[in-house]
Design an enzyme around this catalytic site. Structure first.
Site, PDB file in Angstrom:
ATOM      1  CG  HIS B  60      -0.356   0.093   2.535  1.00 28.47           C
ATOM      2  ND1 HIS B  60       0.509  -0.847   3.048  1.00 28.47           N
ATOM      3  CD2 HIS B  60      -0.462   1.048   3.504  1.00 28.47           C
ATOM      4  CE1 HIS B  60       0.883  -0.489   4.261  1.00 28.47           C
ATOM      5  NE2 HIS B  60       0.320   0.665   4.568  1.00 28.47           N
ATOM      6  CG  HIS B  62      -0.080   4.439   4.719  1.00 29.05           C
ATOM      7  ND1 HIS B  62      -0.870   3.714   5.587  1.00 29.05           N
ATOM      8  CD2 HIS B  62      -0.847   5.473   4.284  1.00 29.05           C
ATOM      9  CE1 HIS B  62      -2.070   4.294   5.672  1.00 29.05           C
ATOM     10  NE2 HIS B  62      -2.085   5.348   4.890  1.00 29.05           N
ATOM     11  CG  ASP B  64       4.991   2.765   7.224  1.00 27.03           C
ATOM     12  OD1 ASP B  64       4.129   3.171   6.419  1.00 27.03           O
ATOM     13  OD2 ASP B  64       4.704   2.077   8.222  1.00 27.03           O
ATOM     14  CG  HIS B  65       4.176  -0.374   4.140  1.00 30.22           C
ATOM     15  ND1 HIS B  65       4.122  -1.712   4.468  1.00 30.22           N
ATOM     16  CD2 HIS B  65       3.830   0.291   5.276  1.00 30.22           C
ATOM     17  CE1 HIS B  65       3.733  -1.841   5.729  1.00 30.22           C
ATOM     18  NE2 HIS B  65       3.547  -0.636   6.246  1.00 30.22           N
ATOM     19  CG  HIS B 140      -4.024  -0.033   6.375  1.00 26.70           C
ATOM     20  ND1 HIS B 140      -4.054   0.055   7.740  1.00 26.70           N
ATOM     21  CD2 HIS B 140      -2.947   0.695   5.981  1.00 26.70           C
ATOM     22  CE1 HIS B 140      -3.032   0.793   8.152  1.00 26.70           C
ATOM     23  NE2 HIS B 140      -2.346   1.205   7.099  1.00 26.70           N
ATOM     24  CG  ASP B 210       0.521  -1.533   7.652  1.00 34.49           C
ATOM     25  OD1 ASP B 210       1.448  -2.336   7.634  1.00 34.49           O
ATOM     26  OD2 ASP B 210       0.727  -0.311   7.767  1.00 34.49           O
ATOM     27  CG  HIS B 268       3.510  -2.724  10.643  1.00 34.34           C
ATOM     28  ND1 HIS B 268       2.600  -1.896  11.251  1.00 34.34           N
ATOM     29  CD2 HIS B 268       3.984  -2.030   9.587  1.00 34.34           C
ATOM     30  CE1 HIS B 268       2.511  -0.759  10.565  1.00 34.34           C
ATOM     31  NE2 HIS B 268       3.340  -0.813   9.553  1.00 34.34           N
TER      32      HIS B 268
END
EC number: 3.1.26.11
Lengths: 302, 302
Positions: B60, B62, B64-65, B140, B210, B268
């Site tokens: 996804h 975001h 941090d990914h 998410h 997530d 995570h």
């Protein structure tokens, strides 16, 4: 004036070398200059308080100078920053950042301003009562600016025994510091030069990366205290410099000499070199003193 | 099947914790799953050969990914990669990457393909003769997929003494491995089951991050060998999970139990927790065995 090098190597981040990012502390401002991938971790490692950074200056849109920015902006949000943040950068970066915020449906909870640059002339891009920041148009493969940070002339220093001896009321001290003559308690006009000493000379710092050898920047950076000039190559690879629009250590030193700067700092080294001292030796054949940037190195110019 | 955790913490990269990225080695494929900032440095640190990565799966958008992806693509270019690269990702990421290439005037010298996803159903997104990859639609704050990696049924193993005893020509060995009965040199039909043993059971790995607790993924990941399920929180912060659309360690274990997986790996983690063993203890009240992801940890499932 203090400078912390977070990263000073060209191209890709590696285990032990970081791409370009540095923090300049000048007159209580903390300016972040460039922001390669990993900059936020280097800021933490160097214990630099995120909230003190209010202005970020991005030289150009090659990844090793800005890929860490979107993550830093995002981390500021997660840390519930409230202080405003100003990004001074080439045109186009706002679109990149905003697009990613939109996709993540994550907008900053602090005011974020982009000041996009597209002029080929040196221009004043930030000013307050203590500091000015000017662009230094450079010659690279994409639109690139260096940045000149200049303290403004400060106030004169009171010579306290002389001030007291001259019987001047405290209400006039600020006038004296600003260079005005004032009346003392007996109604006598006191020459400010007799009871004050001149302000400390204002400091200046010029950041020039990335760029080919470009003599026309010399008038802009004339007489600066500290010049950071990129030296991607040594002269033995001078043939690579013009086509990649980078400089050699010798060329950086020539600029330093012509501009009559006080100190030259080299950086943006190609990772092909094992011994960075070669950069210093090469530059010192033209100009002294030469300092070498290293990741995590801290320079104090006070 | 081998798994290397490059990063397994939520939110921001820090000195000692990396955002999500992992490398799955399965049937000679090397798949990169998610790519937070700093992933390229972690790949180097874990001595993973860049050229072996041909497929990257992004769960996804975001930061941090995926904030490390543009830098990795750019580094591949600087290293003069020629091998093609496929990015499987939510719709929108191609625009982000291409915009940055355009601004840098730096295009890849290797073929780069984006396979953008927008379906809410589990779909087959990669297949060759050895492996299948399916999406696992997650729940998410933005559009998110997990990924299910499944080895295909392999070939039967020849029992060489039996094969030789049965007087079978070498030309028929492949047929035997594929489960066909064959004629021997005397013209007698040989039952393949008498001279071969069954193939090794195919391995499978499900990556789910997530996501909020989502029971409808259970049929998709049923009976997998290894489930990586996010556990951002412990139950003591369970009230934070629904609104942030994350899971607790207990919820991850409930999914593992219902899906009858063989091993659960947690990751995570929110960086608010100092002792990761609490995650293991909490999950083990529901399901065993539980393993903890840690940055740099290597799991071998062979």
């Amino acid at each position: 004036m203090k400078l912390t090098i977070l990263g000073c190597f060209s191209a890709t981040p590696r285990k032990d070398t970081n791409p370009t990012a540095q923090v300049l502390e000048i007159n209580n401002h903390l300016f972040l200059i460039d922001c390669g991938e990993g900059t936020q971790v280097e800021l933490r490692r160097n214990k630099i308080k995120f909230a003190r950074i209010k202005h970020i200056f991005i030289s150009h849109l090659h990844g090793d100078h800005f890929f860490g920015l979107v993550g830093l902006i995002s981390t500021f949000r997660l840390l519930t920053r409230e202080t405003e943040l100003h990004i001074h950068c080439p045109q186009g970066l706002k679109e990149v950042i905003v697009l990613q915020m939109k996709l993540a449906d994550s907008w900053t909870n602090y005011p974020l301003f982009f000041h996009e640059l597209n002029s080929d002339d040196s221009e004043l891009i930030f000013e307050d009562d203590k500091v000015e920041v000017w662009t230094i148009p450079l010659d690279h493969r994409v639109y690139t600016n260096g940045f000149l940070f200049k303290e403004k002339e400060g106030e004169r220093h009171l010579n306290m025994p002389a001030v007291i001896e001259a019987n001047i009321d405290i209400a006039y001290y600020n006038k004296l510091k600003q260079g005005h003559d004032v009346l003392n308690r007996d109604g006598v006009l006191i020459d400010h030069q007799k009871v004050t000493s001149p302000p400390s000379p204002p400091k200046s710092y010029a950041f020039c990366s990335d760029t080919a050898y470009k003599e026309s920047i010399v008038p802009i950076i004339k007489d600066v205290d500290v010049l950071y000039h990129e030296s991607t190559f040594l002269e033995k690879h001078a043939h690579l410099a013009p086509k990649t629009k980078h400089s050699t250590a010798k060329e950086a030193a020539l600029i330093a000499k012509k501009a009559n700067v006080k100190i030259l700092i080299l950086g943006h080294y190609s990772t092909r070199y094992d011994d960075l001292n070669e950069f210093k030796h090469e530059a010192e054949t033209i100009f002294k003193p030469v300092k070498l940037a290293r990741d995590g190195k801290h320079f104090d110019f006070d």
